[in-house]
Design a protein around this motif. Structure first.
Motif, PDB file in Angstrom:
ATOM      1  N   LEU A   2      -2.500   1.674  -4.391  1.00  0.00           N
ATOM      2  CA  LEU A   2      -3.283   0.238  -4.835  1.00  0.00           C
ATOM      3  C   LEU A   2      -2.830   0.119  -6.259  1.00  0.00           C
ATOM      4  O   LEU A   2      -3.209   0.466  -7.341  1.00  0.00           O
ATOM      5  CB  LEU A   2      -4.809   0.458  -4.704  1.00  0.00           C
ATOM      6  N   ASN A   3      -1.925  -1.019  -6.592  1.00  0.00           N
ATOM      7  CA  ASN A   3      -1.198  -1.281  -7.600  1.00  0.00           C
ATOM      8  C   ASN A   3      -2.078  -2.556  -8.486  1.00  0.00           C
ATOM      9  O   ASN A   3      -2.883  -3.178  -7.952  1.00  0.00           O
ATOM     10  CB  ASN A   3       0.002  -1.373  -7.801  1.00  0.00           C
ATOM     11  N   MET A   4      -1.585  -2.733  -9.563  1.00  0.00           N
ATOM     12  CA  MET A   4      -2.121  -4.045 -10.498  1.00  0.00           C
ATOM     13  C   MET A   4      -3.660  -3.933 -10.648  1.00  0.00           C
ATOM     14  O   MET A   4      -4.171  -4.928 -10.355  1.00  0.00           O
ATOM     15  CB  MET A   4      -1.370  -5.287  -9.891  1.00  0.00           C
ATOM     16  N   GLU A   5      -4.098  -2.855 -11.013  1.00  0.00           N
ATOM     17  CA  GLU A   5      -5.464  -2.656 -11.211  1.00  0.00           C
ATOM     18  C   GLU A   5      -5.837  -3.807 -12.441  1.00  0.00           C
ATOM     19  O   GLU A   5      -7.009  -4.216 -12.241  1.00  0.00           O
ATOM     20  CB  GLU A   5      -5.717  -1.260 -11.669  1.00  0.00           C
ATOM     21  N   ASP A   6      -5.137  -3.888 -13.460  1.00  0.00           N
ATOM     22  CA  ASP A   6      -5.477  -4.842 -14.429  1.00  0.00           C
ATOM     23  C   ASP A   6      -5.661  -6.292 -13.972  1.00  0.00           C
ATOM     24  O   ASP A   6      -6.569  -6.811 -14.274  1.00  0.00           O
ATOM     25  CB  ASP A   6      -4.427  -4.699 -15.560  1.00  0.00           C
ATOM     26  N   THR A   7      -4.769  -6.655 -13.238  1.00  0.00           N
ATOM     27  CA  THR A   7      -5.054  -8.051 -12.455  1.00  0.00           C
ATOM     28  C   THR A   7      -6.090  -8.270 -11.662  1.00  0.00           C
ATOM     29  O   THR A   7      -6.768  -9.279 -11.606  1.00  0.00           O
ATOM     30  CB  THR A   7      -3.684  -8.270 -11.606  1.00  0.00           C
ATOM     31  N   ALA A   8      -6.609  -7.060 -10.692  1.00  0.00           N
ATOM     32  CA  ALA A   8      -7.851  -7.051 -10.000  1.00  0.00           C
ATOM     33  C   ALA A   8      -8.983  -7.193 -10.916  1.00  0.00           C
ATOM     34  O   ALA A   8      -9.826  -8.140 -10.587  1.00  0.00           O
ATOM     35  CB  ALA A   8      -7.905  -6.151  -9.420  1.00  0.00           C
ATOM     36  N   GLN A   9      -9.134  -6.461 -12.129  1.00  0.00           N
ATOM     37  CA  GLN A   9     -10.208  -6.702 -12.815  1.00  0.00           C
ATOM     38  C   GLN A   9     -10.154  -8.054 -13.585  1.00  0.00           C
ATOM     39  O   GLN A   9     -11.340  -8.473 -13.861  1.00  0.00           O
ATOM     40  CB  GLN A   9      -9.898  -5.673 -14.073  1.00  0.00           C
ATOM     41  N   GLU A  10      -9.021  -8.649 -13.759  1.00  0.00           N
ATOM     42  CA  GLU A  10      -9.260  -9.955 -14.414  1.00  0.00           C
ATOM     43  C   GLU A  10      -9.687 -10.929 -13.534  1.00  0.00           C
ATOM     44  O   GLU A  10     -10.371 -12.100 -13.874  1.00  0.00           O
ATOM     45  CB  GLU A  10      -7.741 -10.343 -14.987  1.00  0.00           C
ATOM     46  N   GLN A  11      -9.757 -10.506 -12.360  1.00  0.00           N
ATOM     47  CA  GLN A  11     -10.072 -11.461 -11.093  1.00  0.00           C
ATOM     48  C   GLN A  11     -11.470 -10.953 -10.803  1.00  0.00           C
ATOM     49  O   GLN A  11     -11.906 -11.680  -9.766  1.00  0.00           O
ATOM     50  CB  GLN A  11      -9.103 -11.689 -10.300  1.00  0.00           C
ATOM     51  N   GLY A  12     -12.089 -10.195 -11.446  1.00  0.00           N
ATOM     52  CA  GLY A  12     -13.424  -9.755 -11.064  1.00  0.00           C
ATOM     53  C   GLY A  12     -13.405  -8.926  -9.695  1.00  0.00           C
ATOM     54  O   GLY A  12     -14.498  -8.897  -9.025  1.00  0.00           O
ATOM     55  N   ILE A  13     -12.232  -8.350  -9.353  1.00  0.00           N
ATOM     56  CA  ILE A  13     -12.377  -7.550  -8.090  1.00  0.00           C
ATOM     57  C   ILE A  13     -12.391  -6.061  -8.254  1.00  0.00           C
ATOM     58  O   ILE A  13     -11.542  -5.527  -9.136  1.00  0.00           O
ATOM     59  CB  ILE A  13     -10.872  -7.829  -7.388  1.00  0.00           C
ATOM     60  N   LYS A  14     -13.267  -5.398  -7.538  1.00  0.00           N
ATOM     61  CA  LYS A  14     -13.222  -3.865  -7.550  1.00  0.00           C
ATOM     62  C   LYS A  14     -13.204  -3.411  -6.294  1.00  0.00           C
ATOM     63  O   LYS A  14     -13.642  -4.039  -5.245  1.00  0.00           O
ATOM     64  CB  LYS A  14     -14.776  -3.515  -8.190  1.00  0.00           C
ATOM     65  N   VAL A  15     -12.382  -2.248  -6.004  1.00  0.00           N
ATOM     66  CA  VAL A  15     -12.243  -1.782  -4.694  1.00  0.00           C
ATOM     67  C   VAL A  15     -12.697  -0.373  -4.620  1.00  0.00           C
ATOM     68  O   VAL A  15     -12.349   0.585  -5.575  1.00  0.00           O
ATOM     69  CB  VAL A  15     -10.578  -1.666  -4.490  1.00  0.00           C
ATOM     70  N   LYS A  16     -13.516  -0.073  -3.612  1.00  0.00           N
ATOM     71  CA  LYS A  16     -13.979   1.035  -3.404  1.00  0.00           C
ATOM     72  C   LYS A  16     -13.068   2.040  -2.680  1.00  0.00           C
ATOM     73  O   LYS A  16     -13.025   1.987  -1.244  1.00  0.00           O
ATOM     74  CB  LYS A  16     -15.366   0.927  -2.485  1.00  0.00           C
ATOM     75  N   THR A  17     -12.299   2.735  -3.292  1.00  0.00           N
ATOM     76  CA  THR A  17     -11.117   3.522  -2.627  1.00  0.00           C
ATOM     77  C   THR A  17     -11.430   4.570  -1.767  1.00  0.00           C
ATOM     78  O   THR A  17     -10.781   4.753  -0.817  1.00  0.00           O
ATOM     79  CB  THR A  17     -10.442   4.098  -3.864  1.00  0.00           C
ATOM     80  N   HIS A  18     -12.708   5.198  -1.990  1.00  0.00           N
ATOM     81  CA  HIS A  18     -13.169   6.262  -0.928  1.00  0.00           C
ATOM     82  C   HIS A  18     -13.434   5.456   0.324  1.00  0.00           C
ATOM     83  O   HIS A  18     -13.253   6.182   1.272  1.00  0.00           O
ATOM     84  CB  HIS A  18     -14.246   6.908  -1.300  1.00  0.00           C
ATOM     85  N   GLU A  19     -14.350   4.410   0.144  1.00  0.00           N
ATOM     86  CA  GLU A  19     -14.491   3.543   1.571  1.00  0.00           C
ATOM     87  C   GLU A  19     -13.373   3.177   2.081  1.00  0.00           C
ATOM     88  O   GLU A  19     -13.242   3.425   3.578  1.00  0.00           O
ATOM     89  CB  GLU A  19     -15.458   2.523   1.233  1.00  0.00           C
TER      90      GLU A  19
END
Length: 710
Positions: free
Chosen positions: A128-145
């Motif tokens: 799962l790449n581009m963690e910074d871009t996701a944060q800028e868009q208010g997106i958080k991923v529950k990787t364990h789920e």
């Protein structure tokens, strides 16, 4: 749920890197392989195969960067390669493991490809790449789920800042990949008997592989016609509805993805307009956008001239000094002449342009990395569509600025054949990097190194050549549109990534790899031709040479030194003109004289049909043969001093220099490009037509420019 591959670690294995376009896949590839990259071709096609070696402890891993794709439905040749490799049809290139890269800010699109790979039954892991871009868009991923839902190892990264790269290396070292359970129940896609029959006959491992083969066998070049006929017959004898099955698969896959995302995605409304949206209002403006693009190009070309001037002068001076030094060290003879007048000037004609080639590709990498190049594609689509070019033609044409070969290969993404053909026919008119050495040397002779306000005049001239190429593309496309008279409409779909700072390490890797390719690919051709030219210029029919030398009047015994030196210069000129290359040049001189060219320039035109950049080394060799090797003049200084023996005028005056520049802007002088056009159009008809029209356009345009400036 899944099978983790850990019991026995392999010492050598292959990992395929796959993902959508613009998900940071290439960044991860560069981070993992560094300078240990190679470029080859997949068997039987011209699609680039990028791969690199990774040494992790005692393990030797080959990382293969597959073309970016949104699915494994093979609609273009790039996608055919992905389909072939992952579906196991290409046994030679089948990977041991798959590393799928997903943009965290666009999970739905990325997971569509991921779930298809899962259904193929390949051992895999997800990045799962581009963690910074996701944060800028208010997106958080529950990787364990997400791991519990998909059953494959998952790593969260931000490759731009190098975050997570060590975790990827550790995953590869431990071979921590798993074979997931199928995401969909793919048994329903094919009738049970048909699926089992195809799996057995073609050695496939599961029903989804069988479905993919039966669905897209007509596009698969690895299957012979008899195998395609067998599959076609099996479909005809069953109740299988291909279109209905694909539609149902797509609907069910997205339905399953939405269910997974509802459990693993948390989205926060950040409550502000993104910086990218604000900037796009300026950069994509219908008027201001084009002005900004031209301004950026002008700055790039000015930097290419200004920043490369010192290293180019140093390189040029070094090779001039080297010729002189070698001539003083070695005894006079054929070998010394070959080295000092053929090999050294030939090598110098290659190496001198490394600074400019590196800078040009560096700037292009920055435009790509920041996300601006996608905006350029969008802007140019508005301009090109009225002239009959497909919106997707913009990508090949932009690629053609670097090199026509990848530009022509990029036309595979254009589905309509006539649209693709027009793009293939006009892409070589874009000013590629091979023309840059010719432009630089001739603009340096014809345009003063002065400034118009803050802008360098030579930079303006170079920008003008690139704009001339664009104008030629538009006019030629319009004419071809009228001739081919096609009415199909096409549309452009281009992804607009968020603006980001460039990754300087990747930019430097691009500059290094492109310069290396230029030196070793073009350099081999240039050096070979330089040696051949020296031999042809140093020898000739003895009777003709003796007669030419005898016609030079002998100076008196007590003549001044200047007269003696003039005599030696005339002897050298007579020997060159009576050489084999001189005879060839004199033969074609009447045809090129209306363009302002002498026989030496004519020889350079002929040799340039192997590769455009050969022009500089050819001229350097021809004007070095018979000259005083102890004279440490640079290439540009030598050319600037050349005069016509009859008129006493400069050979490379403004009219001749600009005539040559325009000729090289339009002429088809690249055997490699012709070979690619032949392969893409599957015949010699269109390459020959392309060569004829481009050569004719070059000749007429050069004649008009010479007559006008004379």
């Amino acid at each position: 749920m899944s099978e983790v591959i850990t019991p026995t670690l392999q010492s050598t294995f292959t990992v395929a890197l796959i993902g959508n376009p613009n998900v940071g896949k290439t960044t991860i590839f560069n981070r993992l392989t560094g300078l240990r990259q190679k470029v080859g071709n997949y068997p039987g096609v011209t699609v680039d195969k990028r791969y690199g070696n990774i040494k992790l402890g005692e393990q030797e891993t080959t990382l293969v960067d597959l073309p970016g794709t949104y699915s494994i439905y093979p609609n273009s040749e790039d996608e055919v390669i992905v389909h072939r490799v992952l579906n196991g049809l290409d046994k030679e290139n089948k990977p041991d493991f798959v590393l799928a890269v997903v943009d965290m800010s666009s999970m739905e699109r990325g997971l569509f490809l991921v779930t298809q790979i899962m259904d193929l039954g390949l051992p895999m892991a997800i990045v799962l790449n581009m963690e910074d871009t996701a944060q800028e868009q208010g997106i958080k991923v529950k990787t364990h789920e997400l791991y519990k839902s998909l059953g494959v190892p998952i790593i969260q990264t931000n490759a731009r800042s190098n975050k997570g790269i060590e975790a990827i290396e550790d995953l590869i070292k431990q071979q921590f990949f798993s074979v997931p359970a199928p995401f969909l129940d793919t048994q329903y896609l094919l009738p049970e008997g048909l699926s089992a029959d195809i799996q057995e006959q073609f050695g496939l491992e599961n029903s989804y592989q069988a479905y993919q083969l039966i669905r897209f066998h007509e596009r698969e070049p690895l299957l012979d016609q008899s195998q395609k006929d067998i599959l076609k017959e099996k479909v005809a004898n069953s109740t299988f509805d291909i279109k209905k099955a694909q539609l149902e698969e797509t609907q069910q896959r997205y339905k399953g993805i939405q269910y997974v995302l509802s459990k693993v995605i948390e989205k926060t409304d950040i409550g502000r307009k993104h910086f990218t949206e604000k900037l796009d209002k300026v950069l994509l403006n219908r008027v201001g956008g084009y002005a900004i693009f031209l301004g950026i190009l002008l700055l790039i070309f000015q930097a290419v001239f200004a920043w490369s001037a010192m290293p180019m002068d140093l390189i040029d001076g070094f090779f001039a000094t080297l010729s002189s030094t070698v001539a003083n060290i070695l005894p006079e003879g054929v070998l010394t002449g070959l080295i000092t007048e053929g090999i050294i000037p030939g090598i110098g004609g290659v190496v001198i342009f490394i600074p400019q080639i590196a800078l040009l590709f560096g700037f292009l990498a920055i435009l790509e990395d920041t996300g601006y190049m996608s905006r350029v594609v969008f802007l140019m689509d508005r301009l090109m569509r009225p002239f009959g070019l497909n919106g997707k033609s913009v990508v090949p044409l932009i690629s053609g600025i670097a090199c026509a070969i990848p530009g022509i290969m990029a036309t595979r993404n254009i589905g309509n054949w006539k649209d693709r053909l027009i793009t293939i026919m006009v892409t070589p008119l874009m000013s590629c990097s091979a023309r840059l050495p010719v432009y630089v040397i001739l603009i340096g002779l014809a345009v003063p190194d002065s400034y118009w306000g803050p802008v360098n005049m030579q930079a303006i001239a170079l920008l003008g050549m690139y704009l001339l190429g664009i104008i030629a593309v538009l006019m030629t496309s319009w004419i071809l549109k009228l001739i081919l008279n096609f009415k199909e409409k096409s549309y452009l779909m281009v992804e607009m990534p968020l603006y980001k700072l460039p990754r300087w390490k990747d930019v430097l890797i691009t500059m290094y790899s492109k310069s290396k390719t230029f030196v070793f690919a073009a350099g081999k051709v240039i050096l070979t031709i330089s040696v051949i030219l020296w031999v042809l210029a140093s020898y000739g029919p003895s009777s003709i040479r003796e007669q030419a030398i005898a016609e030079v009047p002998l100076p008196e015994a007590n003549a001044p030194v200047e007269v003696q030196e003039s005599y030696q210069s005339q002897i050298a000129s007579a020997e060159l003109e009576s050489s084999y290359i001189g005879i060839m040049g004199k033969f074609i001189e009447p045809a090129i004289r209306p363009l302002g060219y002498d026989w030496k320039i004519g020889i350079a035109l002929i040799t340039s049909f192997a590769a455009r950049e050969v022009f500089v080394s050819t001229i350097a060799t021809l004007y070095s043969v018979g000259a005083d090797v102890e004279d440490e003049l640079t290439i540009q200084e030598k050319l600037d001093q050349q005069v016509h023996p009859q008129t006493g005028e400069k050979v490379f005056n403004i009219a001749t220099a600009f005539s040559l520049i325009v000729f090289y802007a339009f002429a088809m002088q690249c055997m490699s490009t012709l070979a690619v056009v032949y392969r893409e159009t599957k015949g010699w008809k269109w390459p020959l037509i392309q060569t004829a029209y481009m050569t004719g356009l070059a000749y007429v345009s050069a004649w008009v420019v010479y007559q006008w400036l004379s």
